[in-house]
Design a protein around this motif. Structure first.
Motif, PDB file in Angstrom:
ATOM      1  N   SER A   1     -11.440  -4.443   9.679  1.00 41.69           N
ATOM      2  CA  SER A   1     -10.154  -5.089   9.936  1.00 41.69           C
ATOM      3  C   SER A   1      -9.214  -4.113  10.637  1.00 41.69           C
ATOM      4  N   PRO A   2      -8.483  -4.568  11.648  1.00 38.91           N
ATOM      5  CA  PRO A   2      -7.519  -3.677  12.312  1.00 38.91           C
ATOM      6  C   PRO A   2      -6.368  -3.275  11.392  1.00 38.91           C
ATOM      7  N   ASP A   3      -6.145  -4.047  10.335  1.00 34.12           N
ATOM      8  CA  ASP A   3      -5.063  -3.720   9.402  1.00 34.12           C
ATOM      9  C   ASP A   3      -5.311  -2.408   8.663  1.00 34.12           C
TER      10      ASP A   3
ATOM     11  N   PRO B   1      -3.452   2.922   7.753  1.00 35.30           N
ATOM     12  CA  PRO B   1      -3.650   3.755   6.552  1.00 35.30           C
ATOM     13  C   PRO B   1      -4.808   4.743   6.682  1.00 35.30           C
ATOM     14  N   VAL B   2      -5.856   4.356   7.394  1.00 40.54           N
ATOM     15  CA  VAL B   2      -7.004   5.254   7.578  1.00 40.54           C
ATOM     16  C   VAL B   2      -6.623   6.443   8.449  1.00 40.54           C
ATOM     17  N   THR B   3      -5.994   6.179   9.586  1.00 37.86           N
ATOM     18  CA  THR B   3      -5.633   7.275  10.492  1.00 37.86           C
ATOM     19  C   THR B   3      -4.572   8.183   9.873  1.00 37.86           C
TER      20      THR B   3
ATOM     21  N   LEU C   1      -8.302  11.357  16.677  1.00 38.46           N
ATOM     22  CA  LEU C   1      -8.760  10.111  16.064  1.00 38.46           C
ATOM     23  C   LEU C   1      -9.265   9.135  17.129  1.00 38.46           C
ATOM     24  N   GLU C   2     -10.508   8.739  16.993  1.00 43.16           N
ATOM     25  CA  GLU C   2     -11.130   7.828  17.950  1.00 43.16           C
ATOM     26  C   GLU C   2     -11.267   6.436  17.332  1.00 43.16           C
ATOM     27  N   VAL C   3     -10.488   5.506  17.812  1.00 44.01           N
ATOM     28  CA  VAL C   3     -10.593   4.107  17.388  1.00 44.01           C
ATOM     29  C   VAL C   3     -11.638   3.437  18.280  1.00 44.01           C
ATOM     30  N   THR C   4     -12.654   2.864  17.688  1.00 46.08           N
ATOM     31  CA  THR C   4     -13.728   2.295  18.497  1.00 46.08           C
ATOM     32  C   THR C   4     -13.435   0.848  18.883  1.00 46.08           C
TER      33      THR C   4
ATOM     34  N   TYR D   1      -4.012  -2.999  18.748  1.00 46.98           N
ATOM     35  CA  TYR D   1      -3.477  -2.211  17.630  1.00 46.98           C
ATOM     36  C   TYR D   1      -3.234  -0.750  17.988  1.00 46.98           C
ATOM     37  N   LEU D   2      -3.788  -0.299  19.087  1.00 51.24           N
ATOM     38  CA  LEU D   2      -3.677   1.110  19.446  1.00 51.24           C
ATOM     39  C   LEU D   2      -2.226   1.590  19.556  1.00 51.24           C
TER      40      LEU D   2
END
Length: 215
Positions: free
Chosen positions: A24-26, A30-32, A43-46, A55-56
């Motif tokens: 989930s993009p939500d 919190p993860v990053t 941080l690499e968002v795939t 969301y970026l």
């Protein structure tokens, strides 16, 4: 943040890029934030994350200017351009496409294409890669990087796939400029249970292991 060479040096100094795949993009913010708190600023968002590009900008805004946020699993220059316009500092691909590298440099962004064989690695470098992503690294191991650096010591290599706390030091000692770490750091079970503090602690462990390997 500076130009791509300044940003690249910060990524090298950090020693690790977190490869983030969430259902989930939500969960991205919190993860990053948890990873950044643990010292992992790259941080690499795939693209496998739903609505990743949309969301970026939210992730970038939330983390602030001292975080380096890029887009991964990019397979074509069109996607790379959309990601860069959304704020991506770097673009990672599992494959080598000259068009993606050219597009990144047009916007002064870091290009990290994927390669596997010595010929592919050298070709990626000659095409202008800022760093060559060795993927999948777990099938080759740290000794492969050392072997590649024998005849080609100038190529910056980042192993991704199979990098763990147990072997991250070996990859760094073998000559990796930084490592890419996915599921062994960004654990989907931990995310599902919302135990983000565990991600922070794991991030700290990776940072410490890298510092130890470099000392």
């Amino acid at each position: 943040m500076g130009d791509r060479f300044d940003i690249l040096q910060k990524m090298i100094d950090c020693g690790i890029v977190a490869v983030i795949r969430t259902d989930s993009p939500d969960d991205l913010i919190p993860v990053t934030k948890a990873l950044k708190e643990g010292g992992v600023i790259a941080l690499e968002v795939t693209m496998t994350v739903p609505s990743a590009i949309e969301y970026l900008p939210k992730v970038k805004k939330e983390l602030g200017k001292d975080a380096i946020v890029g887009m991964g699993t990019v397979l074509d220059p069109e996607t790379a351009r959309l990601a860069i316009l959304a704020g991506a500092d770097f673009i990672v691909s599992p494959v080598l496409k000259k068009e993606i590298i050219n597009l990144c440099h047009r916007y002064d962004k870091i290009a990290i294409p994927g390669a596997y064989t010595p010929t592919e690695i050298l070709t990626a470098w000659e095409e202008g890669a800022d760093v060559v992503k060795l993927f999948p690294a777990d099938t080759l191991g740290p000794k492969y990087i050392k072997a590649i650096h024998g005849p080609m010591p100038y190529i910056r290599i980042s192993p991704t796939g199979g990098v763990s706390l147990e072997n991250v030091g070996e990859f760094i000692k073998a000559g990796a400029c930084f490592v890419g770490v996915g599921g062994n750091l960004v654990d989907k079970k931990v995310i599902a249970e919302k135990k983000f503090e565990i991600l922070t602690e794991r991030a700290k462990e990776y940072i410490e292991a890298i510092k130890k390997a470099r000392s």
